[in-house]
Design a protein around this motif. Structure first.
Motif, mmCIF file in Angstrom:
data_model
loop_
_atom_site.group_PDB
_atom_site.id
_atom_site.type_symbol
_atom_site.label_atom_id
_atom_site.label_comp_id
_atom_site.label_asym_id
_atom_site.label_seq_id
_atom_site.Cartn_x
_atom_site.Cartn_y
_atom_site.Cartn_z
ATOM 1 N N VAL A 64 0.842 -1.202 0.000
ATOM 2 C CA VAL A 64 0.000 0.000 0.000
ATOM 3 C C VAL A 64 0.875 1.249 0.000
ATOM 4 C CG1 VAL A 64 -1.653 1.338 1.363
ATOM 5 C CG2 VAL A 64 -1.986 -1.126 1.067
ATOM 6 N N GLU A 65 1.887 1.264 0.841
ATOM 7 C CA GLU A 65 2.793 2.418 0.889
ATOM 8 C C GLU A 65 3.493 2.617 -0.444
ATOM 9 O OE1 GLU A 65 5.203 1.444 4.273
ATOM 10 O OE2 GLU A 65 3.776 2.337 5.682
ATOM 11 N N GLN A 66 3.856 1.523 -1.112
ATOM 12 C CA GLN A 66 4.520 1.628 -2.409
ATOM 13 C C GLN A 66 3.579 2.205 -3.468
ATOM 14 O OE1 GLN A 66 7.912 0.926 -2.892
ATOM 15 N NE2 GLN A 66 7.406 2.146 -4.671
ATOM 16 N N VAL A 67 2.314 1.795 -3.441
ATOM 17 C CA VAL A 67 1.331 2.347 -4.384
ATOM 18 C C VAL A 67 1.157 3.846 -4.137
ATOM 19 C CG1 VAL A 67 -1.119 2.340 -5.033
ATOM 20 C CG2 VAL A 67 0.119 0.174 -4.805
ATOM 21 N N ILE A 68 1.076 4.241 -2.881
ATOM 22 C CA ILE A 68 0.957 5.665 -2.546
ATOM 23 C C ILE A 68 2.160 6.429 -3.077
ATOM 24 C CG2 ILE A 68 0.960 7.325 -0.632
ATOM 25 C CD1 ILE A 68 -0.712 5.179 0.923
ATOM 26 N N GLN A 69 3.352 5.882 -2.892
ATOM 27 C CA GLN A 69 4.560 6.540 -3.398
ATOM 28 C C GLN A 69 4.571 6.611 -4.917
ATOM 29 O OE1 GLN A 69 8.102 4.789 -1.654
ATOM 30 N NE2 GLN A 69 7.100 4.681 0.346
ATOM 31 N N ASP A 70 4.169 5.514 -5.567
ATOM 32 C CA ASP A 70 4.171 5.472 -7.033
ATOM 33 C C ASP A 70 3.175 6.443 -7.649
ATOM 34 O OD1 ASP A 70 6.112 3.498 -6.888
ATOM 35 O OD2 ASP A 70 4.728 1.850 -7.348
ATOM 36 N N PHE A 71 2.089 6.722 -6.926
ATOM 37 C CA PHE A 71 1.045 7.599 -7.440
ATOM 38 C C PHE A 71 0.933 8.888 -6.619
ATOM 39 C CE2 PHE A 71 -0.037 3.432 -9.054
ATOM 40 C CZ PHE A 71 -0.351 3.723 -10.380
ATOM 41 N N ALA A 72 2.042 9.335 -6.052
ATOM 42 C CA ALA A 72 2.042 10.541 -5.210
ATOM 43 C C ALA A 72 1.533 11.759 -5.963
ATOM 44 C CB ALA A 72 3.444 10.798 -4.666
ATOM 45 N N ASP A 73 1.664 11.754 -7.273
ATOM 46 C CA ASP A 73 1.229 12.909 -8.057
ATOM 47 C C ASP A 73 -0.290 13.087 -8.060
ATOM 48 O OD1 ASP A 73 1.131 10.530 -9.591
ATOM 49 O OD2 ASP A 73 1.239 11.644 -11.463
ATOM 50 N N VAL A 74 -1.052 12.097 -7.655
ATOM 51 C CA VAL A 74 -2.512 12.240 -7.632
ATOM 52 C C VAL A 74 -3.021 12.735 -6.285
ATOM 53 C CG1 VAL A 74 -2.816 10.460 -9.391
ATOM 54 C CG2 VAL A 74 -3.040 9.842 -6.989
ATOM 55 N N PHE A 75 -2.150 12.821 -5.288
ATOM 56 C CA PHE A 75 -2.547 13.294 -3.967
ATOM 57 C C PHE A 75 -2.321 14.794 -3.864
ATOM 58 C CE2 PHE A 75 -1.748 8.828 -3.285
ATOM 59 C CZ PHE A 75 -2.736 8.459 -2.384
ATOM 60 N N ALA A 76 -3.289 15.485 -3.286
ATOM 61 C CA ALA A 76 -3.163 16.923 -3.051
ATOM 62 C C ALA A 76 -3.075 17.147 -1.547
ATOM 63 C CB ALA A 76 -4.353 17.663 -3.630
ATOM 64 N N LEU A 77 -2.101 17.918 -1.125
ATOM 65 C CA LEU A 77 -1.956 18.238 0.295
ATOM 66 C C LEU A 77 -2.791 19.455 0.686
ATOM 67 C CD1 LEU A 77 1.869 17.610 0.708
ATOM 68 C CD2 LEU A 77 0.004 16.254 1.683
ATOM 69 N N LEU A 78 -3.140 20.262 -0.275
ATOM 70 C CA LEU A 78 -3.985 21.434 -0.061
ATOM 71 C C LEU A 78 -5.074 21.450 -1.122
ATOM 72 C CD1 LEU A 78 -1.308 24.258 0.394
ATOM 73 C CD2 LEU A 78 -2.658 23.182 2.185
ATOM 74 N N VAL A 79 -6.205 22.031 -0.792
ATOM 75 C CA VAL A 79 -7.287 22.132 -1.770
ATOM 76 C C VAL A 79 -6.828 22.911 -3.002
ATOM 77 C CG1 VAL A 79 -9.595 23.071 -2.174
ATOM 78 C CG2 VAL A 79 -9.101 21.884 -0.046
ATOM 79 N N LYS A 80 -5.981 23.912 -2.799
ATOM 80 C CA LYS A 80 -5.526 24.699 -3.954
ATOM 81 C C LYS A 80 -4.677 23.878 -4.924
ATOM 82 C CE LYS A 80 -1.333 26.927 -2.247
ATOM 83 N NZ LYS A 80 -0.690 28.196 -1.984
ATOM 84 N N GLU A 81 -4.211 22.690 -4.507
ATOM 85 C CA GLU A 81 -3.456 21.818 -5.413
ATOM 86 C C GLU A 81 -4.378 20.954 -6.283
ATOM 87 O OE1 GLU A 81 0.840 20.820 -3.602
ATOM 88 O OE2 GLU A 81 -0.789 19.724 -2.644
ATOM 89 N N VAL A 82 -5.666 20.983 -6.006
ATOM 90 C CA VAL A 82 -6.628 20.195 -6.790
ATOM 91 C C VAL A 82 -6.990 20.989 -8.036
ATOM 92 C CG1 VAL A 82 -8.923 19.152 -6.806
ATOM 93 C CG2 VAL A 82 -7.541 19.107 -4.713
#
Length: 92
Positions: A64-82
């Motif tokens: 699971v952690e590896q999938v999160i790392q591989d697809f980190a570009d789809v996660f937004a840490l702030l709403v303004k990054e969406v």
């Protein structure tokens, strides 16, 4: 009906839907989704913020952690990054 009554009705209809407050690192240099989505500090903060259940084996947790790392570009840490993508469809 008061505002509190309305909130209670909405909560009863959809329990658990309130977004919890999430404390994000004070380091603004991690908000690089558009410029450096795989920046190691950014990925580390994503891994810190994503809640992974305790019911996984160590091997499953690593996957699971590896999938999160591989697809980190789809996660937004702030709403303004969406960013809106016209016609996009999300499928898991």
């Amino acid at each position: 009906m008061s505002v509190d009554d309305v909130h209670q009705v909405l909560e009863d209809l959809a329990p658990g839907t309130e977004q919890p407050e999430i404390l994000i690192s004070a380091d603004n240099s991690i908000f690089t989704r558009m410029t450096a989505p795989f920046k190691s500090e950014r990925v580390a903060d994503i891994l810190r913020l994503v809640e992974i259940g305790e019911d996984l084996s160590p091997e499953e947790r690593h996957e699971v952690e590896q999938v999160i790392q591989d697809f980190a570009d789809v996660f937004a840490l702030l709403v303004k990054e969406v960013k809106h993508i016209p016609g996009a469809t999300h499928r898991l």
